[in-house]
Design a protein around this motif. Structure first.
Motif, mmCIF file in Angstrom:
data_model
loop_
_atom_site.group_PDB
_atom_site.id
_atom_site.type_symbol
_atom_site.label_atom_id
_atom_site.label_comp_id
_atom_site.label_asym_id
_atom_site.label_seq_id
_atom_site.Cartn_x
_atom_site.Cartn_y
_atom_site.Cartn_z
ATOM 1 N N GLN A 173 0.951 -1.254 0.056
ATOM 2 C CA GLN A 173 -0.151 0.189 0.082
ATOM 3 C C GLN A 173 1.002 1.269 -0.010
ATOM 4 O OE1 GLN A 173 -3.615 0.221 2.613
ATOM 5 N NE2 GLN A 173 -2.887 2.264 2.996
ATOM 6 N N ASP A 174 0.796 1.921 -1.287
ATOM 7 C CA ASP A 174 1.735 3.343 -1.135
ATOM 8 C C ASP A 174 1.167 4.376 -0.379
ATOM 9 O OD1 ASP A 174 3.180 1.856 -3.144
ATOM 10 O OD2 ASP A 174 1.920 2.783 -4.686
ATOM 11 N N GLU A 175 1.828 5.330 -0.091
ATOM 12 C CA GLU A 175 1.453 6.336 1.052
ATOM 13 C C GLU A 175 0.442 7.306 0.361
ATOM 14 O OE1 GLU A 175 4.868 8.784 1.945
ATOM 15 O OE2 GLU A 175 5.757 6.990 3.057
ATOM 16 N N GLU A 176 0.154 7.208 -0.725
ATOM 17 C CA GLU A 176 -0.731 8.007 -1.491
ATOM 18 C C GLU A 176 -2.301 7.278 -1.565
ATOM 19 O OE1 GLU A 176 -0.407 8.751 -5.677
ATOM 20 O OE2 GLU A 176 1.758 7.882 -5.473
ATOM 21 N N ASP A 177 -2.140 5.993 -1.338
ATOM 22 C CA ASP A 177 -3.276 5.250 -1.443
ATOM 23 C C ASP A 177 -4.134 5.340 0.021
ATOM 24 O OD1 ASP A 177 -2.701 4.288 -3.970
ATOM 25 O OD2 ASP A 177 -1.698 2.542 -3.232
ATOM 26 N N PRO A 178 -5.375 5.507 -0.157
ATOM 27 C CA PRO A 178 -6.256 5.903 1.126
ATOM 28 C C PRO A 178 -6.331 4.241 1.907
ATOM 29 C CG PRO A 178 -7.560 5.631 -0.689
ATOM 30 C CD PRO A 178 -6.144 5.484 -1.343
ATOM 31 N N PRO A 179 -6.526 4.257 3.165
ATOM 32 C CA PRO A 179 -6.681 2.773 3.885
ATOM 33 C C PRO A 179 -7.971 2.499 3.472
ATOM 34 C CG PRO A 179 -6.916 4.867 5.290
ATOM 35 C CD PRO A 179 -6.582 5.512 4.133
ATOM 36 N N VAL A 349 -2.058 1.548 19.721
ATOM 37 C CA VAL A 349 -3.122 2.224 18.978
ATOM 38 C C VAL A 349 -3.429 1.032 17.962
ATOM 39 C CG1 VAL A 349 -3.540 3.906 16.915
ATOM 40 C CG2 VAL A 349 -2.174 4.664 19.175
ATOM 41 N N ASP A 350 -2.429 0.443 17.452
ATOM 42 C CA ASP A 350 -2.851 -0.555 16.652
ATOM 43 C C ASP A 350 -3.823 -1.572 17.186
ATOM 44 O OD1 ASP A 350 -1.121 0.627 14.491
ATOM 45 O OD2 ASP A 350 0.634 -0.920 15.149
ATOM 46 N N ALA A 351 -3.378 -2.077 18.283
ATOM 47 C CA ALA A 351 -4.127 -3.241 19.024
ATOM 48 C C ALA A 351 -5.598 -2.373 18.865
ATOM 49 C CB ALA A 351 -3.691 -3.487 20.386
ATOM 50 N N LEU A 352 -5.985 -1.430 19.594
ATOM 51 C CA LEU A 352 -7.274 -0.748 19.770
ATOM 52 C C LEU A 352 -7.992 -0.744 18.473
ATOM 53 C CD1 LEU A 352 -6.569 2.276 22.097
ATOM 54 C CD2 LEU A 352 -7.991 0.177 22.452
ATOM 55 N N GLY A 353 -7.179 -0.661 17.236
ATOM 56 C CA GLY A 353 -7.882 -0.588 16.030
ATOM 57 C C GLY A 353 -8.255 -2.126 15.650
ATOM 58 N N LEU A 354 -7.515 -2.950 16.046
ATOM 59 C CA LEU A 354 -7.952 -4.248 15.822
ATOM 60 C C LEU A 354 -9.196 -4.693 16.530
ATOM 61 C CD1 LEU A 354 -4.276 -6.004 15.357
ATOM 62 C CD2 LEU A 354 -6.080 -5.417 13.617
ATOM 63 N N VAL A 355 -8.920 -4.371 17.867
ATOM 64 C CA VAL A 355 -10.262 -5.023 18.830
ATOM 65 C C VAL A 355 -11.690 -4.193 18.321
ATOM 66 C CG1 VAL A 355 -9.730 -3.354 20.523
ATOM 67 C CG2 VAL A 355 -11.009 -5.466 20.858
ATOM 68 N N SER A 356 -11.363 -2.713 17.762
ATOM 69 C CA SER A 356 -12.560 -2.068 17.272
ATOM 70 C C SER A 356 -13.210 -2.811 16.000
ATOM 71 C CB SER A 356 -12.302 -0.659 17.120
ATOM 72 O OG SER A 356 -11.783 -0.140 18.012
ATOM 73 N N ILE A 357 -12.390 -3.434 15.303
ATOM 74 C CA ILE A 357 -12.775 -3.915 13.848
ATOM 75 C C ILE A 357 -13.647 -5.225 14.227
ATOM 76 C CG2 ILE A 357 -11.941 -5.258 12.104
ATOM 77 C CD1 ILE A 357 -9.947 -3.361 11.767
ATOM 78 N N LEU A 358 -13.288 -5.806 15.659
ATOM 79 C CA LEU A 358 -13.994 -7.009 15.983
ATOM 80 C C LEU A 358 -15.372 -6.753 16.426
ATOM 81 C CD1 LEU A 358 -11.154 -8.813 17.932
ATOM 82 C CD2 LEU A 358 -12.045 -9.671 15.707
ATOM 83 N N SER A 436 -9.633 1.245 9.917
ATOM 84 C CA SER A 436 -8.665 1.252 8.748
ATOM 85 C C SER A 436 -8.127 -0.372 8.966
ATOM 86 C CB SER A 436 -7.509 2.086 8.810
ATOM 87 O OG SER A 436 -7.973 3.315 8.549
ATOM 88 N N VAL A 437 -8.401 -1.288 7.952
ATOM 89 C CA VAL A 437 -7.757 -2.523 8.201
ATOM 90 C C VAL A 437 -6.297 -2.599 7.709
ATOM 91 C CG1 VAL A 437 -8.127 -5.126 7.262
ATOM 92 C CG2 VAL A 437 -10.026 -3.667 7.455
ATOM 93 N N PRO A 438 -5.572 -2.989 8.535
ATOM 94 C CA PRO A 438 -4.159 -3.205 8.142
ATOM 95 C C PRO A 438 -3.778 -3.906 6.812
ATOM 96 C CG PRO A 438 -4.229 -3.753 10.267
ATOM 97 C CD PRO A 438 -5.780 -3.690 9.823
ATOM 98 N N PRO A 439 -2.877 -3.240 6.043
ATOM 99 C CA PRO A 439 -2.473 -3.674 4.685
ATOM 100 C C PRO A 439 -2.069 -5.498 4.740
ATOM 101 C CG PRO A 439 -1.451 -1.594 4.962
ATOM 102 C CD PRO A 439 -2.191 -2.168 6.170
ATOM 103 N N GLU A 440 -1.543 -5.713 5.740
ATOM 104 C CA GLU A 440 -0.909 -7.187 5.722
ATOM 105 C C GLU A 440 -2.229 -7.919 5.954
ATOM 106 O OE1 GLU A 440 -0.048 -5.310 9.544
ATOM 107 O OE2 GLU A 440 0.019 -4.611 7.558
ATOM 108 N N ILE A 441 -3.388 -7.553 6.555
ATOM 109 C CA ILE A 441 -4.346 -8.461 6.848
ATOM 110 C C ILE A 441 -5.229 -8.548 5.662
ATOM 111 C CG2 ILE A 441 -6.615 -8.549 8.260
ATOM 112 C CD1 ILE A 441 -5.330 -7.743 10.522
#
Length: 584
Positions: A173-179, A349-358, A436-441
């Motif tokens: 995911q390039d920097e100019e690409d939106p999440p 912050v990353d962990a809070l994002g993941l659990v929010s997605i759940l 925002s779903v992490p690109p690797e997921i």
């Protein structure tokens, strides 16, 4: 003259205080000085946390007589671990393994290996830890050393060299690409991504020595006729709104009408109120206002009712506290409170994002709506004196439902309140990026789908169950045949003479079973394609098929990188009831 008794530090149990903090024992009163109390009143989170840790440490060195902090926990440890392992496997989409255990069968390495094609080593370790717990129970061995010797963690080759390279491409995911926002994914993709998110979150926490324990999912209960507003689950309120008063539902159909009206009023009348959510309103007025809301089933005009902002603010906290299923859900409430214990701030912050997605859809929408409002309150700190830290302290008890307990456990509950306040502080600060779903997921999800389409993976529950029932005999023959389709909607163009050069021509599927060919340049975006097709307001471009079920595209999404990631997917113009644009 009688000696003056030391003042007991308490937090009055007003309608604005969900979980009063009380320090009644003599030792605690001696340890908390006037200066420390003043720091607490100033809502200094970090100081409060360190002070209560000091109190807890002092009590551990000098435990009160007759109190045993761990009493009752050791005997239930094995049973709890087993239940949690089963619950985690089912929530992670690995219910077939849980079924084997419940049938009294050991889960073999072959069983696990067949299901983790495309999974990362850290994710497999988290899976195998749960398998080890279940197999240890069946073997009747309680020794941790013996369990580790009999069932070592797997370290299989997850993907071959070509597969690893492909997953890297899919995750780019390039920097100019939106999440990629979770809410933009189709229902099937959301369910599959949530399973990967849970496994990734678990491995992240376990890499820092933290153990995730999922709470029990709420039981579905029939709504009583007497339950109108307060004390009703958010999901039930949303369903009632859609059935009984759909014309009053807002753009986001997952937000109850009452919650939307409360926050709308506070936006208009409460943003500049000093001490909003901290100062208590009138108990009598709040009681009367609550009764009026119940009588009108939440369809109340607070301005016409001459309601005061502090009273409505207290009513909002009551509403959130009274929901039988918490906003953060009983299943993931403890996980939210775990995240501040991660040492790295970005990991928090990353962990809070993941659990929010759940969270379920209704809870996601309501949490996002609330956090956006609290961020607006904090932006007006110069007038209302309620910055993010202050809001987090006074609002956290309404979201995390921390209950006070006696003795030394009370100190842990107080510390948990501070920890959850820190979690809420991060949620408010980073609410725009939480979903925002992490690109690797996303890349892993695409890769697993490609493996399934090529006959290299069984991803359906029935396929997995069939394989396991066969005991791994002839399993390869039971895999689905490859169904990879050739791309018929994209024509790549070389040596284009146009200015700017045309990279590809894409057939866009339009409403009413029509289509249109659109020339794509290197920087063509989703918005450009919609403009070329003459569909703008009320329409979005969606990615459909290939290695993804369906995804609405952000208006800034570049088309060429998308075609490279999903060459077999199509682009479709779809109508939406919500204006989708630059959300972040």
């Amino acid at each position: 003259m009688a000696s003056k008794q030391p003042k007991v530090f308490t937090r009055s149990a007003t309608v604005s205080s969900a979980a009063p903090l009380k320090h009644k024992d003599k030792l605690t009163r001696q340890l908390i000085s006037r200066e420390r109390r003043e720091k607490f009143e100033a809502l200094d989170l970090e100081t409060l946390l360190s002070e209560f840790r000091a109190v807890a440490a002092h009590k551990e060195e000098n435990p009160p007589n007759g109190e045993d902090e761990e009493n009752g926990e050791v005997a239930q440890k094995g049973e709890t671990s087993t239940a949690d392992a089963l619950r985690w496997l089912r929530s992670s989409g690995l219910g077939a393994l849980a079924d084997l255990h419940e049938q009294g069968k050991l889960i073999s390495d072959s069983h696990v290996e067949e299901l983790v094609d495309g999974y990362l080593p850290a994710q497999i370790e988290s899976i195998q830890r749960r398998v080890s717990v279940l197999n240890r129970i069946l073997r009747g061995k309680n020794s941790v050393e013996g369990a580790e010797a009999e069932n070592e963690l797997l370290s299989p080759t997850i993907v071959n060299k070509d597969g690893g390279a492909r997953m890297s491409v899919l995750s780019r995911q390039d920097e100019e690409d939106p999440p990629i926002l979770f809410e933009y994914l189709g229902d099937t993709d959301q369910q599959q991504v949530q399973k990967l998110v849970l496994i990734s979150l678990t491995s992240m926490l376990e890499s820092s020595g933290l153990t995730i324990k999922l709470g029990k999912p709420p039981r579905k209960k029939k709504r009583k006729k007497t339950d109108v507003l307060f004390g009703v689950n958010l999901v039930n309120l949303v369903e009632s709104d859609l059935e009984e008063r759909p014309e009053k539902v807002g753009n986001d159909k997952n937000i109850p009408i009452f919650l939307e009206s409360v926050i709308k009023f506070l936006r208009e009348k409460g943003l500049n109120e000093e001490g909003i959510f901290r100062k208590a309103g009138s108990a009598a007025r709040i009681k009367e206002l609550r009764s009026a809301c119940e009588a009108k089933q939440g369809l109340i005009d607070f301005v016409e009712h001459k309601a005061r902002p502090h009273d409505v603010a207290a009513l909002l906290k009551q509403f959130l506290r009274d929901t039988p299923e918490p906003l953060l859900t009983s299943q993931y409430l403890d996980t939210f409170s775990l995240t501040p214990q991660l040492k790295d701030p970005q990991m928090q912050v990353d962990a809070l994002g993941l659990v929010s997605i759940l969270l379920p859809p209704v809870h996601q929408s309501c949490l996002r709506f609330l956090l956006e409002f609290l961020a607006d309150v904090a932006d007006n700190v110069e007038k209302n004196k309620m910055g993010i830290s202050n809001l987090a302290v006074v609002f956290a008890p309404s979201l995390f439902f921390v209950r006070g307990q006696k003795g030394q456990k009370m100190l842990k509950e107080v510390e948990m309140q501070v920890t959850t306040a820190n979690a809420l502080k991060l949620l408010i600060t980073h609410y725009k990026t939480l979903w925002s779903v992490p690109p690797e997921i996303i890349g892993q999800h695409r890769f697993i789908n490609e493996q399934g389409r090529n006959g290299k993976r069984i991803s359906t529950k029935k396929g997995v169950e069939k394989l396991l029932k066969e005991g791994m005999k002839g399993g390869k023959d039971s895999k689905p045949e490859a169904t990879q389709s050739k791309s018929a909607h994209v024509t790549w163009i070389k040596d284009s003479k146009a200015n700017p050069p045309i990279v590809a021509t894409v057939v866009i599927q339009l409403p009413h079973n029509s289509s249109k060919s659109v020339n794509i340049h290197s920087h063509t975006t989703s918005l450009d394609v919609l403009g070329s097709c003459r569909y703008t307001d009320g329409y979005v471009l969606a990615e459909r098929g290939g290695n993804l079920g369906e995804r609405r595209l952000d208006m800034r999404t570049r088309i060429v990188p998308l075609l490279q990631v999903n060459p077999d997917g199509g682009l479709v113009v779809v109508k939406t009831d919500v204006t989708v644009g630059l959300l972040i």
